[in-house]
Design a protein around this motif. Sequence first.
Motif, PDB file in Angstrom:
ATOM      1  N   GLN A 157       0.783  -1.229   0.000  1.00  0.00           N
ATOM      2  CA  GLN A 157       0.000   0.000   0.000  1.00  0.00           C
ATOM      3  C   GLN A 157       0.813   1.277   0.000  1.00  0.00           C
ATOM      4  O   GLN A 157       0.269   2.344  -0.240  1.00  0.00           O
ATOM      5  N   SER A 158       2.105   1.179   0.295  1.00  0.00           N
ATOM      6  CA  SER A 158       2.857   2.422   0.461  1.00  0.00           C
ATOM      7  C   SER A 158       2.922   3.223  -0.836  1.00  0.00           C
ATOM      8  O   SER A 158       2.966   4.444  -0.814  1.00  0.00           O
ATOM      9  N   GLU A 159       2.900   2.542  -1.981  1.00  0.00           N
ATOM     10  CA  GLU A 159       2.961   3.263  -3.252  1.00  0.00           C
ATOM     11  C   GLU A 159       1.764   4.187  -3.397  1.00  0.00           C
ATOM     12  O   GLU A 159       1.904   5.338  -3.800  1.00  0.00           O
ATOM     13  N   THR A 160       0.582   3.687  -3.082  1.00  0.00           N
ATOM     14  CA  THR A 160      -0.614   4.512  -3.170  1.00  0.00           C
ATOM     15  C   THR A 160      -0.494   5.704  -2.231  1.00  0.00           C
ATOM     16  O   THR A 160      -0.798   6.832  -2.606  1.00  0.00           O
ATOM     17  N   ALA A 161      -0.031   5.445  -1.020  1.00  0.00           N
ATOM     18  CA  ALA A 161       0.085   6.521  -0.034  1.00  0.00           C
ATOM     19  C   ALA A 161       1.078   7.585  -0.496  1.00  0.00           C
ATOM     20  O   ALA A 161       0.804   8.774  -0.380  1.00  0.00           O
ATOM     21  N   VAL A 162       2.210   7.167  -1.038  1.00  0.00           N
ATOM     22  CA  VAL A 162       3.211   8.144  -1.488  1.00  0.00           C
ATOM     23  C   VAL A 162       2.687   8.914  -2.695  1.00  0.00           C
ATOM     24  O   VAL A 162       2.850  10.128  -2.797  1.00  0.00           O
ATOM     25  N   HIS A 163       2.034   8.220  -3.599  1.00  0.00           N
ATOM     26  CA  HIS A 163       1.448   8.869  -4.762  1.00  0.00           C
ATOM     27  C   HIS A 163       0.438   9.932  -4.328  1.00  0.00           C
ATOM     28  O   HIS A 163       0.334  10.993  -4.936  1.00  0.00           O
ATOM     29  N   GLN A 164      -0.276   9.638  -3.235  1.00  0.00           N
ATOM     30  CA  GLN A 164      -1.312  10.550  -2.727  1.00  0.00           C
ATOM     31  C   GLN A 164      -0.756  11.797  -2.056  1.00  0.00           C
ATOM     32  O   GLN A 164      -1.517  12.656  -1.634  1.00  0.00           O
ATOM     33  N   MET A 165       0.556  11.862  -1.871  1.00  0.00           N
ATOM     34  CA  MET A 165       1.087  13.049  -1.181  1.00  0.00           C
ATOM     35  C   MET A 165       2.221  13.721  -1.947  1.00  0.00           C
ATOM     36  O   MET A 165       2.857  14.629  -1.426  1.00  0.00           O
ATOM     37  N   THR A 166       2.452  13.285  -3.185  1.00  0.00           N
ATOM     38  CA  THR A 166       3.556  13.879  -3.939  1.00  0.00           C
ATOM     39  C   THR A 166       3.094  14.352  -5.330  1.00  0.00           C
ATOM     40  O   THR A 166       2.044  13.942  -5.814  1.00  0.00           O
ATOM     41  N   ASP A 167       3.904  15.207  -5.931  1.00  0.00           N
ATOM     42  CA  ASP A 167       3.617  15.725  -7.278  1.00  0.00           C
ATOM     43  C   ASP A 167       4.189  14.805  -8.346  1.00  0.00           C
ATOM     44  O   ASP A 167       3.810  14.874  -9.515  1.00  0.00           O
ATOM     45  N   GLN A 182       7.639  -9.087 -14.532  1.00  0.00           N
ATOM     46  CA  GLN A 182       6.604 -10.010 -14.067  1.00  0.00           C
ATOM     47  C   GLN A 182       6.161  -9.604 -12.662  1.00  0.00           C
ATOM     48  O   GLN A 182       4.987  -9.607 -12.348  1.00  0.00           O
ATOM     49  N   GLY A 183       7.139  -9.285 -11.844  1.00  0.00           N
ATOM     50  CA  GLY A 183       6.836  -9.012 -10.444  1.00  0.00           C
ATOM     51  C   GLY A 183       6.154  -7.675 -10.213  1.00  0.00           C
ATOM     52  O   GLY A 183       5.544  -7.467  -9.177  1.00  0.00           O
ATOM     53  N   LEU A 184       6.281  -6.776 -11.160  1.00  0.00           N
ATOM     54  CA  LEU A 184       5.684  -5.456 -10.970  1.00  0.00           C
ATOM     55  C   LEU A 184       4.179  -5.536 -11.113  1.00  0.00           C
ATOM     56  O   LEU A 184       3.666  -5.976 -12.128  1.00  0.00           O
ATOM     57  N   LYS A 185       3.505  -5.078 -10.109  1.00  0.00           N
ATOM     58  CA  LYS A 185       2.051  -5.122 -10.181  1.00  0.00           C
ATOM     59  C   LYS A 185       1.548  -3.984 -11.049  1.00  0.00           C
ATOM     60  O   LYS A 185       2.044  -2.875 -11.014  1.00  0.00           O
ATOM     61  N   ARG A 186       0.529  -4.292 -11.803  1.00  0.00           N
ATOM     62  CA  ARG A 186      -0.059  -3.313 -12.701  1.00  0.00           C
ATOM     63  C   ARG A 186      -0.472  -2.052 -11.949  1.00  0.00           C
ATOM     64  O   ARG A 186      -0.296  -0.935 -12.415  1.00  0.00           O
ATOM     65  N   GLY A 187      -1.016  -2.224 -10.761  1.00  0.00           N
ATOM     66  CA  GLY A 187      -1.467  -1.086  -9.954  1.00  0.00           C
ATOM     67  C   GLY A 187      -0.345  -0.103  -9.676  1.00  0.00           C
ATOM     68  O   GLY A 187      -0.561   1.112  -9.692  1.00  0.00           O
ATOM     69  N   ILE A 188       0.846  -0.629  -9.450  1.00  0.00           N
ATOM     70  CA  ILE A 188       1.990   0.242  -9.154  1.00  0.00           C
ATOM     71  C   ILE A 188       2.389   1.028 -10.396  1.00  0.00           C
ATOM     72  O   ILE A 188       2.664   2.219 -10.330  1.00  0.00           O
ATOM     73  N   LEU A 189       2.389   0.355 -11.526  1.00  0.00           N
ATOM     74  CA  LEU A 189       2.761   1.030 -12.773  1.00  0.00           C
ATOM     75  C   LEU A 189       1.788   2.163 -13.094  1.00  0.00           C
ATOM     76  O   LEU A 189       2.175   3.200 -13.613  1.00  0.00           O
ATOM     77  N   GLU A 190       0.516   1.949 -12.752  1.00  0.00           N
ATOM     78  CA  GLU A 190      -0.473   2.990 -13.027  1.00  0.00           C
ATOM     79  C   GLU A 190      -0.248   4.237 -12.182  1.00  0.00           C
ATOM     80  O   GLU A 190      -0.648   5.328 -12.555  1.00  0.00           O
ATOM     81  N   LEU A 191       0.382   4.051 -11.025  1.00  0.00           N
ATOM     82  CA  LEU A 191       0.648   5.201 -10.149  1.00  0.00           C
ATOM     83  C   LEU A 191       1.943   5.907 -10.514  1.00  0.00           C
ATOM     84  O   LEU A 191       2.184   7.037 -10.109  1.00  0.00           O
ATOM     85  N   LEU A 219       4.992  -0.630 -20.851  1.00  0.00           N
ATOM     86  CA  LEU A 219       4.154   0.454 -20.330  1.00  0.00           C
ATOM     87  C   LEU A 219       3.211   0.987 -21.388  1.00  0.00           C
ATOM     88  O   LEU A 219       2.102   1.412 -21.075  1.00  0.00           O
ATOM     89  N   HIS A 220       3.646   0.952 -22.640  1.00  0.00           N
ATOM     90  CA  HIS A 220       2.753   1.418 -23.696  1.00  0.00           C
ATOM     91  C   HIS A 220       1.552   0.504 -23.865  1.00  0.00           C
ATOM     92  O   HIS A 220       0.505   0.933 -24.328  1.00  0.00           O
ATOM     93  N   LEU A 221       1.702  -0.739 -23.449  1.00  0.00           N
ATOM     94  CA  LEU A 221       0.559  -1.648 -23.499  1.00  0.00           C
ATOM     95  C   LEU A 221      -0.435  -1.308 -22.393  1.00  0.00           C
ATOM     96  O   LEU A 221      -1.640  -1.478 -22.533  1.00  0.00           O
ATOM     97  N   PHE A 222       0.094  -0.826 -21.266  1.00  0.00           N
ATOM     98  CA  PHE A 222      -0.757  -0.519 -20.115  1.00  0.00           C
ATOM     99  C   PHE A 222      -1.574   0.748 -20.308  1.00  0.00           C
ATOM    100  O   PHE A 222      -2.745   0.809 -19.999  1.00  0.00           O
TER     101      PHE A 222
END
Length: 313
Positions: A157-167, A182-191, A219-222
């Motif tokens: 969850q820390s990625e979401t939290a950091v994304h929520q407080m930074t530019d 493979q290990g990178l979660k899609r959710g993280i890439l979106e942030l 990333l271009h696929l995402f």
Amino acid sequence: MPLPRLTLAQYRDGILARDRAVLARALTLMESGLPADQALARDLLAAVLPHTGRSLRLGITGVPGAGKSTLIEALGAHITQPLAVLSVDPSSPTTGGSILGDKTRMETLAQSPHAFIRPTPARGHLGGVARHTRESILLCEAAGYEVIIVETVGVGQSETAVHQMTDCFLLLLLPGAGDELQGLKRGILELTDLLVINKADGDNQPRALQAQRAYSSALHLFAATAPPVLTCSALTREGVPELWQTIQSQADRTRRPAQTLAWFEELLRQTLWQRFHADPAIQAIRPALEAALRAGTLTPPQAVSKILDIQPV
Ligand SMILES: Nc1nc2c(ncn2[C@@H]2O[C@H](COP(=O)(O)OP(=O)(O)O)[C@@H](O)[C@H]2O)c(=O)[nH]1
Ligand SMILES: [Mg+2]
């Protein structure tokens, strides 16, 4: 023994006068769990609010060993603005631990009069982002820091939290494309606003460039507007000036109002939840409810109804 509390005016004036010792004490005040401290912390935050908002807020996430601290040291040497680093370390629940290692890695920066480094134990909150990092960012801004870096180990969850407080949210990766992708979660890439492959030096350089190509096409696929993928070496500092340019152009301050509302909602949820649990009447019936739930004689919706009968929301 902790130092005695200062008055609101002393904290405010000290911060606005860029007194680092007072700033450090104010950050400690923000982290305090004592109700009297929390009230003072809340008033202090409101008092400095007119002096906040002028920094570039950068989040840096990556696995331990990716080179976050080394990169921050390199960025610190490159930029001319006053820099504050709030590093959150989930691996040390109280104090010490690898934080000490980080401090020594940012040795030059730690001694610079233009830099302020604050290691914060995460205390398990949001898997890596300290509960009071947002307040800390505002206090550092009021103290004149024009660049604020929030360093955190990427865990859930820390990625979401950091994304929520930074530019700008920067994900730091190691060379070696295939497996990591493979290990990178899609959710993280979106942030992610900016993907940086570090350690592009020596024998690693070809692998870093290969990783850059792999990530770029993935990333271009995402997404239609894929974040830039850069390589750099925090060690030799090659690519660091270009990285700083990109950070500045990727920084998006327009998301701050939405971030403030999200902060409010999260705080409201937390506060209501804590009050709810602290309610003696609720504490009194909980064991019986939990026993009935375990025994299968009560359903969870029924248990919730019983609690709301005592303490309507
Ligand atoms: N070769 C090379 N080593 C690096 C680079 N950046 C960091 N390191 C090394 O990687 C290790 C971990 O770096 P550190 O900054 O502590 O990573 P962190 O855990 O992400 O903060 C240290 O031994 C660094 O010297 C780089 O660009 N190139
Ligand atoms: Mg580190």
